[in-house]
Design an enzyme around this catalytic site. Structure first.
Site, PDB file in Angstrom:
ATOM      1  N   ASP A 116      -7.501  -2.557  -1.108  1.00 21.18           N
ATOM      2  CA  ASP A 116      -8.453  -3.317  -0.283  1.00 21.18           C
ATOM      3  C   ASP A 116      -9.835  -2.974  -0.819  1.00 21.18           C
ATOM      4  O   ASP A 116     -10.178  -1.778  -0.925  1.00 21.18           O
ATOM      5  CB  ASP A 116      -8.378  -2.877   1.192  1.00 21.18           C
ATOM      6  CG  ASP A 116      -7.030  -3.176   1.839  1.00 21.18           C
ATOM      7  OD1 ASP A 116      -6.269  -3.990   1.298  1.00 21.18           O
ATOM      8  OD2 ASP A 116      -6.764  -2.581   2.904  1.00 21.18           O
ATOM      9  N   GLU A 172      -6.323 -12.302   3.964  1.00 22.88           N
ATOM     10  CA  GLU A 172      -7.319 -11.213   3.913  1.00 22.88           C
ATOM     11  C   GLU A 172      -8.059 -11.287   2.573  1.00 22.88           C
ATOM     12  O   GLU A 172      -7.454 -11.014   1.536  1.00 22.88           O
ATOM     13  CB  GLU A 172      -6.623  -9.842   4.032  1.00 22.88           C
ATOM     14  CG  GLU A 172      -5.879  -9.646   5.341  1.00 22.88           C
ATOM     15  CD  GLU A 172      -5.143  -8.299   5.414  1.00 22.88           C
ATOM     16  OE1 GLU A 172      -5.031  -7.595   4.390  1.00 22.88           O
ATOM     17  OE2 GLU A 172      -4.677  -7.975   6.521  1.00 22.88           O
ATOM     18  N   HIS A 209       0.853  -1.210   0.000  1.00 22.07           N
ATOM     19  CA  HIS A 209       0.000   0.000   0.000  1.00 22.07           C
ATOM     20  C   HIS A 209       0.881   1.250   0.000  1.00 22.07           C
ATOM     21  O   HIS A 209       0.519   2.262  -0.594  1.00 22.07           O
ATOM     22  CB  HIS A 209      -0.875   0.032   1.254  1.00 22.07           C
ATOM     23  CG  HIS A 209      -2.061  -0.890   1.202  1.00 22.07           C
ATOM     24  ND1 HIS A 209      -3.186  -0.631   0.453  1.00 22.07           N
ATOM     25  CD2 HIS A 209      -2.305  -2.058   1.837  1.00 22.07           C
ATOM     26  CE1 HIS A 209      -4.079  -1.589   0.630  1.00 22.07           C
ATOM     27  NE2 HIS A 209      -3.568  -2.488   1.468  1.00 22.07           N
ATOM     28  N   HIS A 211      -7.729  -7.940   0.310  1.00 20.93           N
ATOM     29  CA  HIS A 211      -6.452  -7.304  -0.055  1.00 20.93           C
ATOM     30  C   HIS A 211      -5.836  -7.915  -1.325  1.00 20.93           C
ATOM     31  O   HIS A 211      -5.722  -9.132  -1.443  1.00 20.93           O
ATOM     32  CB  HIS A 211      -5.457  -7.445   1.103  1.00 20.93           C
ATOM     33  CG  HIS A 211      -4.092  -6.904   0.779  1.00 20.93           C
ATOM     34  ND1 HIS A 211      -3.629  -5.696   1.254  1.00 20.93           N
ATOM     35  CD2 HIS A 211      -3.087  -7.398   0.008  1.00 20.93           C
ATOM     36  CE1 HIS A 211      -2.402  -5.482   0.797  1.00 20.93           C
ATOM     37  NE2 HIS A 211      -2.055  -6.500   0.039  1.00 20.93           N
TER      38      HIS A 211
HETATM   39  C1  LIG Z   1      -4.371  -3.511   7.365  1.00 20.98           C
HETATM   40  C2  LIG Z   1      -4.939  -4.264   6.199  1.00 20.98           C
HETATM   41  N1  LIG Z   1      -6.045  -3.535   5.655  1.00 20.98           N
HETATM   42  C3  LIG Z   1      -3.872  -4.490   5.136  1.00 20.98           C
HETATM   43  O1  LIG Z   1      -3.863  -3.830   4.133  1.00 20.98           O
HETATM   44  N2  LIG Z   1      -2.965  -5.445   5.397  1.00 20.98           N
HETATM   45  C4  LIG Z   1      -1.849  -5.689   4.522  1.00 20.98           C
HETATM   46  C5  LIG Z   1      -1.101  -6.942   4.924  1.00 20.98           C
HETATM   47  C6  LIG Z   1      -0.882  -4.517   4.506  1.00 20.98           C
HETATM   48  O2  LIG Z   1      -0.848  -3.733   5.463  1.00 20.98           O
HETATM   49  O3  LIG Z   1      -0.102  -4.427   3.534  1.00 20.98           O
HETATM   50 ZN   LIG Z   2      -4.545  -4.124   2.166  1.00 18.05          ZN
END
Ligand SMILES: C[C@@H](N)C(=O)N[C@H](C)C(=O)O
Ligand SMILES: [Zn+2]
EC number: 3.4.13.22
Length: 232
Positions: free
Chosen positions: A151, A209, A144, A212
């Protein structure tokens, strides 16, 4: 002998004191997590025109936003972003727009929860949840932070409602894992469809997740720590 021992102890104490080795760490975290990764970009003017972030709304206005980190309705329980925006590197924004167009032929669309995330926000998340299955480790940075992960969920265009998925967003339990077998068949079909369509356009799923996805080619882009309201 006694004088020699005393001299050694005094020297030892002085060396420790002068190097400040007894100072309390600023945070009760491993040292690695306190140190920003090398090459972290904090000055957006250093980003070349070709690598700039783009606002998904300028690429495809039909993609819906529910940017939870711009509200207190998130697992950190406080507002982490000054504005509600989905920013991505241009090729990834274009691919996401292609997913949206494909889904529209089926009466469906996308709703995004998060896109580009400044490194400092990942760092704050790590304070709450230092578990790399669920939050990118700030020592390495999240995808990100590169404007190369998203997400999101599916919405029914007829009702405007999100489709039922295995869990709510950011539910960090095994129920959100892609290999969880306890879901209702329709819920499974919904998350499988999201995964299928994202993969088709070059986004890789994360096993822990359902929401994601990392964009293939993420490694071509550096880690950023630029606030969302500083991106034109
Ligand atoms: C925090 C969650 N929404 C997310 O994006 N997790 C992944 C592993 C990340 O932070 O890259
Ligand atoms: Zn994410």
């Amino acid at each position: 002998m006694l004088r020699k021992t005393a001299l050694v102890i005094i020297t030892f104490v002085l060396v420790f004191w002068s190097c400040n080795l007894w100072a309390e760490p600023a945070y009760s975290l491993p040292l690695i997590a306190q140190t920003p990764p090398p090459n972290l970009i904090t000055d957006y003017s250093q980003v070349s025109a070709a690598n700039r972030l783009v606002d998904i709304q300028s690429v495809n206005r039909n993609i819906r936003l529910d940017i939870r980190y711009a509200t207190p309705n998130n697992f950190v329980n406080r507002t982490l972003y000054p504005v509600s925006r989905c920013l991505l590197r241009r090729p990834f924004a274009q691919r996401l727009s292609d997913v949206q167009k494909d889904l529209e032929t089926m009466g469906l669309g996308l709703m995004v929860y998060d896109c580009y995330r400044p490194w400092s926000v990942t760092w704050q998340m790590w304070q709450i949840l230092p578990d790399s299955r669920y939050v990118g480790n700030p020592a390495r940075g999240s995808r990100h932070n590169r404007g190369a992960a998203v997400d999101l969920t599916l919405v029914d265009l007829r009702t405007g409602q999100p489709l039922e998925m295995p869990t709510d967003y950011d539910d960090f339990t095994e129920k959100a894992w892609r290999d969880y077998t306890g879901n209702e068949p329709q819920v499974r079909r919904n998350s499988n469809l999201l995964e299928l369509k994202m993969k088709q356009y070059g986004f890789e799923p994360l096993m822990t997740e359902w929401w994601h996805f990392d964009a293939q080619g993420w490694e071509r882009y550096g880690l950023l720590n630029v606030s969302l309201d500083r991106v034109p």
